[in-house]
Design a protein around this motif. Structure first.
Motif, PDB file in Angstrom:
ATOM      1  N   ILE A 151      -8.347   1.986  -4.622  1.00 23.44           N
ATOM      2  CA  ILE A 151      -9.223   2.392  -3.525  1.00 23.44           C
ATOM      3  C   ILE A 151      -8.403   3.044  -2.413  1.00 23.44           C
ATOM      4  CG2 ILE A 151     -10.761   1.573  -1.687  1.00 23.44           C
ATOM      5  CD1 ILE A 151     -11.543  -0.720  -3.537  1.00 23.44           C
ATOM      6  N   TYR A 152      -8.918   4.167  -1.913  1.00 23.09           N
ATOM      7  CA  TYR A 152      -8.353   4.824  -0.735  1.00 23.09           C
ATOM      8  C   TYR A 152      -9.214   4.465   0.460  1.00 23.09           C
ATOM      9  CZ  TYR A 152      -5.739   7.996  -3.818  1.00 23.09           C
ATOM     10  OH  TYR A 152      -4.891   8.536  -4.751  1.00 23.09           O
ATOM     11  N   THR A 153      -8.574   4.171   1.596  1.00 28.17           N
ATOM     12  CA  THR A 153      -9.298   3.976   2.851  1.00 28.17           C
ATOM     13  C   THR A 153      -8.593   4.782   3.932  1.00 28.17           C
ATOM     14  OG1 THR A 153      -8.010   1.999   3.380  1.00 28.17           O
ATOM     15  CG2 THR A 153     -10.144   1.655   2.311  1.00 28.17           C
ATOM     16  N   ILE A 154      -9.356   5.189   4.935  1.00 34.48           N
ATOM     17  CA  ILE A 154      -8.756   5.910   6.055  1.00 34.48           C
ATOM     18  C   ILE A 154      -8.075   4.891   6.954  1.00 34.48           C
ATOM     19  CG2 ILE A 154      -9.173   7.369   8.066  1.00 34.48           C
ATOM     20  CD1 ILE A 154     -11.704   8.395   6.584  1.00 34.48           C
ATOM     21  N   ASP A 155      -6.817   5.135   7.273  1.00 34.50           N
ATOM     22  CA  ASP A 155      -6.081   4.278   8.198  1.00 34.50           C
ATOM     23  C   ASP A 155      -6.249   4.893   9.589  1.00 34.50           C
ATOM     24  OD1 ASP A 155      -4.209   2.968   9.806  1.00 34.50           O
ATOM     25  OD2 ASP A 155      -2.843   2.647   8.133  1.00 34.50           O
ATOM     26  N   TYR A 156      -7.304   4.478  10.273  1.00 33.95           N
ATOM     27  CA  TYR A 156      -7.656   5.076  11.566  1.00 33.95           C
ATOM     28  C   TYR A 156      -6.556   4.880  12.606  1.00 33.95           C
ATOM     29  CZ  TYR A 156     -12.333   5.774   9.707  1.00 33.95           C
ATOM     30  OH  TYR A 156     -13.397   6.183   8.939  1.00 33.95           O
ATOM     31  N   PRO A 186     -12.778   8.360   0.683  1.00 30.19           N
ATOM     32  CA  PRO A 186     -13.838   7.942   1.607  1.00 30.19           C
ATOM     33  C   PRO A 186     -14.612   9.145   2.155  1.00 30.19           C
ATOM     34  CG  PRO A 186     -11.735   6.952   2.215  1.00 30.19           C
ATOM     35  CD  PRO A 186     -11.454   7.958   1.146  1.00 30.19           C
ATOM     36  N   LEU A 196      -4.354   8.215   4.738  1.00 25.18           N
ATOM     37  CA  LEU A 196      -5.057   7.349   3.809  1.00 25.18           C
ATOM     38  C   LEU A 196      -4.140   6.234   3.325  1.00 25.18           C
ATOM     39  CD1 LEU A 196      -6.831  10.009   1.575  1.00 25.18           C
ATOM     40  CD2 LEU A 196      -7.767   8.783   3.530  1.00 25.18           C
ATOM     41  N   LYS A 197      -4.720   5.079   3.168  1.00 27.01           N
ATOM     42  CA  LYS A 197      -4.008   3.923   2.616  1.00 27.01           C
ATOM     43  C   LYS A 197      -4.566   3.709   1.217  1.00 27.01           C
ATOM     44  CE  LYS A 197      -4.981  -0.048   4.491  1.00 27.01           C
ATOM     45  NZ  LYS A 197      -4.999  -1.252   5.337  1.00 27.01           N
ATOM     46  N   TYR A 228       0.848  -1.183   0.000  1.00 24.63           N
ATOM     47  CA  TYR A 228       0.000   0.000   0.000  1.00 24.63           C
ATOM     48  C   TYR A 228       0.882   1.230   0.000  1.00 24.63           C
ATOM     49  CZ  TYR A 228      -3.600  -3.249   1.572  1.00 24.63           C
ATOM     50  OH  TYR A 228      -4.465  -4.293   1.674  1.00 24.63           O
ATOM     51  N   ASP A 244      -4.777   1.391  -2.079  1.00 23.87           N
ATOM     52  CA  ASP A 244      -4.646   0.053  -2.643  1.00 23.87           C
ATOM     53  C   ASP A 244      -4.632   0.216  -4.165  1.00 23.87           C
ATOM     54  OD1 ASP A 244      -5.069  -2.471  -3.698  1.00 23.87           O
ATOM     55  OD2 ASP A 244      -6.741  -2.964  -2.387  1.00 23.87           O
TER      56      ASP A 244
END
Length: 76
Positions: A51-56, A34, A43-44, A3, A46
């Motif tokens: 796809i971006y996801t929040i890396d909490y 997101p 953000l991570k 990632y 992929d």
């Protein structure tokens, strides 16, 4: 799978300004990110699935680290 990580520096209108770990800047439409993102979120990305996801977890760790630094800096 690897990632790539980005930090949201700021959001200007419908564009999020992101920086990666090498300080490379990217301008990404908010619509591709997101919901509920905010400045300083990590953000991570992929690349395989685009796809971006929040890396909490990383976001909270960074926030905690910054808070500790500020407390030390302003401690009298």
């Amino acid at each position: 799978m690897s990632y790539k990580y980005y930090t949201i520096d700021r959001i200007e209108e419908d564009i999020a300004v992101l920086f990666d770990d090498d300080e490379n800047k990217s301008d990404i439409p908010v619509s591709e990110l997101p919901e509920n993102i905010k400045e300083s979120d990590i953000l991570k990305f992929d690349a395989e699935n685009n796809i971006y996801t929040i890396d909490y977890e990383s976001t909270e760790q960074r926030k905690s680290s910054l808070e500790k630094r500020f407390k030390k800096l302003f401690k009298k």
